[in-house]
Design a protein around this motif. Structure first.
Motif, PDB file in Angstrom:
ATOM      1  N   LEU A  42       0.828  -1.198   0.000  1.00 32.53           N
ATOM      2  CA  LEU A  42       0.000   0.000   0.000  1.00 32.53           C
ATOM      3  C   LEU A  42       0.867   1.255   0.000  1.00 32.53           C
ATOM      4  CD1 LEU A  42      -2.831  -1.057   2.484  1.00 32.53           C
ATOM      5  CD2 LEU A  42      -2.947  -0.909  -0.010  1.00 32.53           C
ATOM      6  N   THR A  43       1.988   1.228   0.719  1.00 34.59           N
ATOM      7  CA  THR A  43       2.899   2.372   0.695  1.00 34.59           C
ATOM      8  C   THR A  43       3.505   2.515  -0.690  1.00 34.59           C
ATOM      9  OG1 THR A  43       3.400   1.959   3.019  1.00 34.59           O
ATOM     10  CG2 THR A  43       4.828   3.498   1.862  1.00 34.59           C
ATOM     11  N   ARG A  44       3.842   1.400  -1.305  1.00 32.89           N
ATOM     12  CA  ARG A  44       4.352   1.417  -2.687  1.00 32.89           C
ATOM     13  C   ARG A  44       3.351   2.105  -3.601  1.00 32.89           C
ATOM     14  NH1 ARG A  44       3.671  -1.402  -7.406  1.00 32.89           N
ATOM     15  NH2 ARG A  44       5.549  -1.752  -8.690  1.00 32.89           N
ATOM     16  N   TRP A  83      15.440   3.880  -2.784  1.00 35.21           N
ATOM     17  CA  TRP A  83      14.755   3.944  -1.499  1.00 35.21           C
ATOM     18  C   TRP A  83      13.816   2.761  -1.328  1.00 35.21           C
ATOM     19  CZ3 TRP A  83      13.186   7.900  -5.111  1.00 35.21           C
ATOM     20  CH2 TRP A  83      11.877   7.774  -5.588  1.00 35.21           C
ATOM     21  N   LEU A  84      13.453   2.515  -0.084  1.00 34.87           N
ATOM     22  CA  LEU A  84      12.511   1.465   0.275  1.00 34.87           C
ATOM     23  C   LEU A  84      11.198   2.088   0.726  1.00 34.87           C
ATOM     24  CD1 LEU A  84      14.865  -0.757   2.483  1.00 34.87           C
ATOM     25  CD2 LEU A  84      14.252  -1.148   0.085  1.00 34.87           C
ATOM     26  N   THR A  85      10.085   1.371   0.513  1.00 41.43           N
ATOM     27  CA  THR A  85       8.795   1.818   1.014  1.00 41.43           C
ATOM     28  C   THR A  85       8.087   0.691   1.740  1.00 41.43           C
ATOM     29  OG1 THR A  85       7.573   1.196  -1.000  1.00 41.43           O
ATOM     30  CG2 THR A  85       8.504   3.430  -0.915  1.00 41.43           C
ATOM     31  N   GLY A  86       7.373   1.050   2.794  1.00 45.60           N
ATOM     32  CA  GLY A  86       6.587   0.089   3.559  1.00 45.60           C
ATOM     33  C   GLY A  86       5.953   0.788   4.738  1.00 45.60           C
ATOM     34  N   THR A  87       4.944   0.194   5.313  1.00 49.78           N
ATOM     35  CA  THR A  87       4.306   0.819   6.462  1.00 49.78           C
ATOM     36  C   THR A  87       5.305   1.038   7.583  1.00 49.78           C
ATOM     37  OG1 THR A  87       2.125  -0.080   5.959  1.00 49.78           O
ATOM     38  CG2 THR A  87       2.538   0.554   8.232  1.00 49.78           C
ATOM     39  N   ALA A  88       6.102   0.019   7.890  1.00 49.03           N
ATOM     40  CA  ALA A  88       7.110   0.171   8.937  1.00 49.03           C
ATOM     41  C   ALA A  88       8.270   1.023   8.445  1.00 49.03           C
ATOM     42  CB  ALA A  88       7.605  -1.192   9.391  1.00 49.03           C
TER      43      ALA A  88
END
Length: 288
Positions: free
Chosen positions: A217-219, A250-255
């Protein structure tokens, strides 16, 4: 911090708020033996869970992909998350909702007669990668690969899919890294152990096509932000050797939120302007 089984507060279980230390299951719980469990990781900012309803919907979808049904609607799960946040007096917190096959008449591979359990816990949790969020994370390259969609329901946020993540992250941390990057079963770049990945080259963004791993979802949110800024986004298969030519990552994710990456194996990246701007804009969005 105290161990996760020894804290003050409340956890929502099967429709009731219970004392944190009393939120227990039996050792013959089916999910403990056969990984029949799905979960969501969410963040609450200033009293509002970012995309909370979308997470509730996905929890139910993940369960369906694992051949069981969550006995609560998405709206009921939304209300339960609000109740547990309020009970714990938290406005900025991590939220973990999960569902699993519990203990019942079955204790073999099949468990159709066992009840489905649901719980929601919440706690304060800072930057997932610590100070790497500001200076750039260092990633190892995992020896394991993301499996083919023919072998497992890759669109589910399922506990069993994280077994190789735990092993890969342990191996990465032993090398002084924050995380590990997976290739997929074909050898293409896939994702980190709990986050999706983006690369920048010549002002355009490249990100792996999520055809064998979770489309976070963050993606999705970040891709929308990039397109709103008229930045071209290529969702495609990426060969590992292409990382040599990428400038930023970069990385994406809820955490993870939006965390810059400074190094993956032998490949180095700058924490550049686009990375910083997307991270800043994402922070503003989730707190708006």
């Amino acid at each position: 911090m105290a161990a996760y089984d020894d804290r003050d507060g409340k956890i929502w279980m099967d429709g009731t708020l219970v004392d944190w230390r009393d939120a227990k299951v039996h050792v013959l719980t089916h999910a403990l033996h056969y990984a029949s469990s799905v979960f969501e990781g969410e963040r609450c900012y200033n009293g509002k869970i970012f995309r909370g309803h979308d997470h509730s919907v996905r929890l139910r979808k993940s369960a369906s992909l694992l051949d069981f049904e969550v006995p609560y609607s998405a709206e009921e799960i939304d209300a339960a998350k609000e109740a547990v946040l309020q009970a714990n007096g938290l406005k900025d917190a991590y939220v973990r909702a999960f569902a699993w096959r519990g203990t019942g008449e079955d204790m073999g591979v099949a468990a159709a007669r066992n009840p489905v359990r649901v719980a929601i816990a919440t706690w304060e949790w800072g930057n997932y990668y610590g100070d790497a969020k500001f200076k750039g994370a260092k990633l190892d390259i995992a020896k394991w690969k993301r499996p083919s969609p023919e072998t497992i329901p890759v669109a589910a946020k399922a506990a069993g899919l994280y077994m190789i993540c735990t092993m890969s992250k342990h191996a990465a941390e032993a090398k002084g890294c924050s995380d590990a990057l997976f290739m997929d079963y074909r050898g293409y770049v896939a994702e980190a152990t709990g986050a999706n990945i983006f690369f920048v080259k010549d002002g355009e963004v490249h990100t792996p096509k999520p055809d064998c791993f979770l489309d976070g979802l963050t993606r999705q949110t970040v891709i929308g932000m990039l397109k709103d800024r008229q930045i071209k986004v290529h969702e495609r298969h990426i060969e590992p050797g292409e990382m040599e030519g990428f400038e930023q990552c970069w990385l994406t994710g809820t955490a993870a939120e939006v965390t810059p990456v400074g190094q993956i194996g032998d490949y180095n990246f700058e924490v550049g302007a686009m990375t910083k701007e997307i991270a800043t804009d994402y922070e503003k969005l989730v707190r708006s």
